[in-house]
Every structure is written in structure tokens, then in C-alpha cells.
Design a protein around this motif. Sequence first.
Motif, PDB file in Angstrom:
ATOM      1  N   LEU A 137      85.643 116.502 -19.729  1.00  0.00           N
ATOM      2  CA  LEU A 137      86.316 115.496 -20.853  1.00  0.00           C
ATOM      3  C   LEU A 137      87.103 116.536 -21.653  1.00  0.00           C
ATOM      4  O   LEU A 137      88.287 116.464 -22.156  1.00  0.00           O
ATOM      5  N   ARG A 138      86.286 117.470 -22.177  1.00  0.00           N
ATOM      6  CA  ARG A 138      86.985 118.644 -23.116  1.00  0.00           C
ATOM      7  C   ARG A 138      88.008 119.333 -22.481  1.00  0.00           C
ATOM      8  O   ARG A 138      88.909 119.764 -23.161  1.00  0.00           O
ATOM      9  N   ASP A 139      87.887 119.709 -21.255  1.00  0.00           N
ATOM     10  CA  ASP A 139      88.967 120.477 -20.608  1.00  0.00           C
ATOM     11  C   ASP A 139      90.370 119.903 -20.462  1.00  0.00           C
ATOM     12  O   ASP A 139      91.462 120.396 -20.719  1.00  0.00           O
ATOM     13  N   LEU A 140      90.187 118.560 -19.994  1.00  0.00           N
ATOM     14  CA  LEU A 140      91.205 117.705 -19.852  1.00  0.00           C
ATOM     15  C   LEU A 140      91.894 117.329 -21.016  1.00  0.00           C
ATOM     16  O   LEU A 140      93.227 117.585 -21.202  1.00  0.00           O
ATOM     17  N   TRP A 141      91.187 117.310 -22.272  1.00  0.00           N
ATOM     18  CA  TRP A 141      91.847 116.863 -23.429  1.00  0.00           C
ATOM     19  C   TRP A 141      92.422 118.393 -23.968  1.00  0.00           C
ATOM     20  O   TRP A 141      93.665 118.038 -24.586  1.00  0.00           O
ATOM     21  N   ALA A 142      92.053 119.291 -23.922  1.00  0.00           N
ATOM     22  CA  ALA A 142      92.590 120.660 -24.033  1.00  0.00           C
ATOM     23  C   ALA A 142      93.727 121.039 -23.187  1.00  0.00           C
ATOM     24  O   ALA A 142      94.506 122.173 -23.559  1.00  0.00           O
ATOM     25  N   GLY A 143      93.988 120.174 -22.263  1.00  0.00           N
ATOM     26  CA  GLY A 143      95.187 120.364 -21.415  1.00  0.00           C
ATOM     27  C   GLY A 143      95.055 121.409 -20.186  1.00  0.00           C
ATOM     28  O   GLY A 143      95.799 121.719 -19.321  1.00  0.00           O
ATOM     29  N   LYS A 144      93.648 121.383 -19.771  1.00  0.00           N
ATOM     30  CA  LYS A 144      93.396 122.538 -18.842  1.00  0.00           C
ATOM     31  C   LYS A 144      93.284 121.281 -17.480  1.00  0.00           C
ATOM     32  O   LYS A 144      92.973 120.295 -17.557  1.00  0.00           O
ATOM     33  N   PRO A 145      93.809 122.114 -16.177  1.00  0.00           N
ATOM     34  CA  PRO A 145      93.664 121.001 -15.093  1.00  0.00           C
ATOM     35  C   PRO A 145      92.293 120.922 -14.315  1.00  0.00           C
ATOM     36  O   PRO A 145      91.498 121.796 -14.475  1.00  0.00           O
ATOM     37  N   VAL A 146      92.019 119.767 -13.447  1.00  0.00           N
ATOM     38  CA  VAL A 146      91.037 119.600 -12.666  1.00  0.00           C
ATOM     39  C   VAL A 146      91.286 119.449 -11.320  1.00  0.00           C
ATOM     40  O   VAL A 146      92.552 119.110 -11.149  1.00  0.00           O
ATOM     41  N   THR A 147      90.429 119.867 -10.424  1.00  0.00           N
ATOM     42  CA  THR A 147      90.717 119.774  -8.994  1.00  0.00           C
ATOM     43  C   THR A 147      90.339 118.505  -8.326  1.00  0.00           C
ATOM     44  O   THR A 147      89.001 118.106  -8.755  1.00  0.00           O
ATOM     45  N   ARG A 148      91.280 117.706  -7.874  1.00  0.00           N
ATOM     46  CA  ARG A 148      90.744 116.335  -7.183  1.00  0.00           C
ATOM     47  C   ARG A 148      91.541 116.379  -5.767  1.00  0.00           C
ATOM     48  O   ARG A 148      92.228 117.052  -5.284  1.00  0.00           O
ATOM     49  N   VAL A 149      91.036 115.342  -5.124  1.00  0.00           N
ATOM     50  CA  VAL A 149      91.312 114.924  -3.773  1.00  0.00           C
ATOM     51  C   VAL A 149      92.460 113.839  -4.083  1.00  0.00           C
ATOM     52  O   VAL A 149      92.223 112.800  -4.391  1.00  0.00           O
ATOM     53  N   ASN A 150      93.729 114.147  -3.290  1.00  0.00           N
ATOM     54  CA  ASN A 150      94.663 113.203  -3.522  1.00  0.00           C
ATOM     55  C   ASN A 150      94.767 112.179  -2.324  1.00  0.00           C
ATOM     56  O   ASN A 150      94.033 112.255  -1.322  1.00  0.00           O
ATOM     57  N   GLY A 151      95.587 111.161  -2.308  1.00  0.00           N
ATOM     58  CA  GLY A 151      95.652 110.162  -1.353  1.00  0.00           C
ATOM     59  C   GLY A 151      95.933 110.705   0.186  1.00  0.00           C
ATOM     60  O   GLY A 151      95.772 109.905   1.236  1.00  0.00           O
ATOM     61  N   ASP A 152      96.179 111.819   0.280  1.00  0.00           N
ATOM     62  CA  ASP A 152      96.596 112.518   1.492  1.00  0.00           C
ATOM     63  C   ASP A 152      95.310 113.373   1.951  1.00  0.00           C
ATOM     64  O   ASP A 152      95.604 113.975   2.918  1.00  0.00           O
ATOM     65  N   GLY A 153      94.321 113.398   1.203  1.00  0.00           N
ATOM     66  CA  GLY A 153      93.272 114.049   1.289  1.00  0.00           C
ATOM     67  C   GLY A 153      93.371 115.569   1.039  1.00  0.00           C
ATOM     68  O   GLY A 153      92.251 116.407   1.364  1.00  0.00           O
ATOM     69  N   ALA A 154      94.239 115.920   0.601  1.00  0.00           N
ATOM     70  CA  ALA A 154      94.566 117.599  -0.089  1.00  0.00           C
ATOM     71  C   ALA A 154      94.072 117.680  -1.410  1.00  0.00           C
ATOM     72  O   ALA A 154      93.929 116.781  -2.167  1.00  0.00           O
ATOM     73  N   GLU A 155      93.511 118.848  -1.573  1.00  0.00           N
ATOM     74  CA  GLU A 155      93.048 119.164  -3.088  1.00  0.00           C
ATOM     75  C   GLU A 155      94.060 119.630  -3.907  1.00  0.00           C
ATOM     76  O   GLU A 155      95.044 120.117  -3.551  1.00  0.00           O
ATOM     77  N   VAL A 156      94.317 118.942  -5.069  1.00  0.00           N
ATOM     78  CA  VAL A 156      95.416 119.241  -5.800  1.00  0.00           C
ATOM     79  C   VAL A 156      94.941 119.473  -7.242  1.00  0.00           C
ATOM     80  O   VAL A 156      93.766 118.996  -7.705  1.00  0.00           O
ATOM     81  N   GLU A 157      95.626 120.142  -8.184  1.00  0.00           N
ATOM     82  CA  GLU A 157      95.229 120.398  -9.579  1.00  0.00           C
ATOM     83  C   GLU A 157      95.953 119.286 -10.425  1.00  0.00           C
ATOM     84  O   GLU A 157      97.184 119.121 -10.080  1.00  0.00           O
ATOM     85  N   ILE A 158      95.224 118.513 -11.009  1.00  0.00           N
ATOM     86  CA  ILE A 158      95.734 117.368 -12.091  1.00  0.00           C
ATOM     87  C   ILE A 158      95.583 117.741 -13.491  1.00  0.00           C
ATOM     88  O   ILE A 158      94.370 118.284 -14.010  1.00  0.00           O
ATOM     89  N   THR A 159      96.735 117.534 -14.263  1.00  0.00           N
ATOM     90  CA  THR A 159      96.475 117.672 -15.606  1.00  0.00           C
ATOM     91  C   THR A 159      97.024 116.262 -16.143  1.00  0.00           C
ATOM     92  O   THR A 159      98.212 115.802 -15.991  1.00  0.00           O
ATOM     93  N   THR A 160      96.514 115.718 -17.289  1.00  0.00           N
ATOM     94  CA  THR A 160      96.667 114.506 -17.901  1.00  0.00           C
ATOM     95  C   THR A 160      97.988 114.545 -18.744  1.00  0.00           C
ATOM     96  O   THR A 160      98.189 115.780 -19.505  1.00  0.00           O
ATOM     97  N   TYR A 161      98.538 113.629 -19.044  1.00  0.00           N
ATOM     98  CA  TYR A 161      99.596 113.031 -20.093  1.00  0.00           C
ATOM     99  C   TYR A 161      99.581 111.770 -20.655  1.00  0.00           C
ATOM    100  O   TYR A 161      98.776 110.931 -19.838  1.00  0.00           O
TER     101      TYR A 161
END
Length: 348
Positions: A137-161
Motif C-alpha cells: 500500500l505504501r509503495d503504490l502510494w509513493a508511485g512504485k510499481p508492483v508485479t502482477r499477472v495480467n489477463g494473458d497470464g503474463a507477469e507485468v509491472e503495474i503503477t497506479t494513477y
Amino acid sequence: MAMDFSLLYFANREVTDPPKEYDLLLDSARFADERGFTALWLPERHFHPFGGAYPNPALAATALAVSTSRVRLRAGSVVLPLHDPLTVVEDWSFVDNLARGRVDLALATGWNANDFALAPDRYAGRREYVFEHLDTLRDLWAGKPVTRVNGDGAEVEITTYPRAVQPDLNLWLTCSSNPANFAEAGARGINVLTALLFQEVDDLVPRIEAYREARAAAGFDPDAGTVTVMLHTFVGETDDAVREVIREPFLGYLESSVDLWRSKWPELNDAKQGNLLDHAFERYFRSSALFGSVARCADFVRNLYEVGVDEVACLIDFGVPDRQTLASLEYLDQVRLAVNSPGGLPCR
């Protein structure tokens, strides 16, 4: 030395005009903003009229962000196990932009099993989920990306806006009475939001001590964390006048929550329920709520300050008619001014 005063909302009303239910929220928020109160606390509740006016605190905070200019807007609380941290940060960053950087969050583990119809697999491990996702939560708030699996099953880095205005997120942990939670909040360097629902004022002393000691042991300034206590609040000219105004609405408010506790107290029949509610009212009026005259309430706040409390979050929407509730805020402001005047608070 100063004691912060805030307003907190947890409405429970089966109303015939639902939109009017939010008039008190907007009117009291403007009062708090103009008079120098610290914050407005907005809850998250689901699937029950007790608190059910607020299924998403970010929605309520959005309305307040554009109708206030100074007072801080706080989730009290986000039930984190019901959410993905990605959506929590997206929602509250949006509010932080509208409010020009006035957002804070309290995080709760949740307690009612029915709420977890939204995330049934997380109920058993709800406490662990909160602490496992604090850093995310803190990292996302500070603008840092997190790694998630997308709809294609690929690992991607996500940053919130959108990106939040504030670079860091000020956090509280909602604690009922478990000393371990106070210590956990201290060890993680976050603030505490608690209440006198299942504890007395004297019970706060060892819990706050555990919180301060845990902060120090973890390398945080032990005096820097904020301990906030929620109090049902109605201040008036005299103690007797307040009792007369609040007794029936407050008993109805308490009664509306009883079925939430039947799983814990299956022996609670109607006769016992009536006795329990009467006893609860007297307990609140005597020692667990900000009910009464300005002098009585100021003394109660001074006592809280002396045991280590830094902020009182005043729950005002428990069923007293709006006109009377808004009028009582004038007396509450007198309490705030009295305890924060020179010499108004004891040393600690």
C-alpha cells in the motif's frame, strides 16, 4: 500541548428519504472545516443498516473533498482484506487530488463474516492480510510499481494513477481492545484508532504504553504516533438536558446493532436484550462517551489526554435529529476551545 478534535460518522437510520441522510454529513463537515477541527472520519460497512450508509468511505470523502478546504479526510476505516491494495490506492489518490493532499487512512481487519461475501477466502486470514499488504500500500502510494499477472497470464509491472498529491500515506490501524494490535501498530510505525466499546479509559493505559514501547523498540519516535479514540458525542447545556435528548435515539441505535452480535451471544433473548441496552446506555453516559455539559465533557477529554490519547473522533450521527445534532456542535466546539486553551490540559 493540544488535543485534536475530529468528527466521525457511523449512521444507522432506516429513513424514508434516503438522500436526506447525508445532509448531516455535509452540514457538519462544513462546520468542522470552518471551526478548526482536525479531521472527518468515514467508515466502511456492508450489508446491514448499522453503518450501512457508508459502503465505501472514498465515495463520501469525494463529496467532502469539494465541499471543504482545510479539514483532513480519513477512512475510518478501509477494511483492507475486502480489497486489492491497487484499488484502495486508486480510489484514495483520486480523493487526495480533489482535496489537495488531505487524505489519511485507517486500516481494519474486519470482523463481521457477512461482510466477507466480498472476499470469502480472506476471512480466516484477514489480520495477516492487512500486515502482509502494508508495504504494498505504501509503495503504490509513493508511485512504485508492483508485479502482477495480467489477463494473458503474463507477469507485468503495474503503477497506479492518478498519482497522489502527498508523497507518503499517513496510516492508522483500527484496534478494538487487543493489546497485540496496539503493539503491532507501534512496531510498524503507524497510528492507532480505537474506541471504548470493549474497554474502559483505564484499560487504555497499558495498551498505549505497549504501543509507545513497540514504536521505540522498532526505532520510531515513541511520542510521534497518534492515538485516536472514537467517542459517541452529544454536548449540551446540562447533563440532564443531554440525557433527555439522547436516551431514546441512542437506545435505538444500540438496539439496531444487536443482531450483529447474536452469533457471539446466542443466549441473548428479548428480556435480556432490554436489560443489556439499559446497562449499556448507563455505561456510555457515565464513562464511555462524550455526553453531557461542556464542563463534564472537557473533564473527560482531559482524563483521556492524561492517559495518553492525542485525538478524540466524535461520532455524532446516532439518530438525534439533525437540527439538534448541529446545535450540539457549538457546545462541542466550546469543549475543544476549553481544553486547548493555555493551561487547559494536564501535563503528561
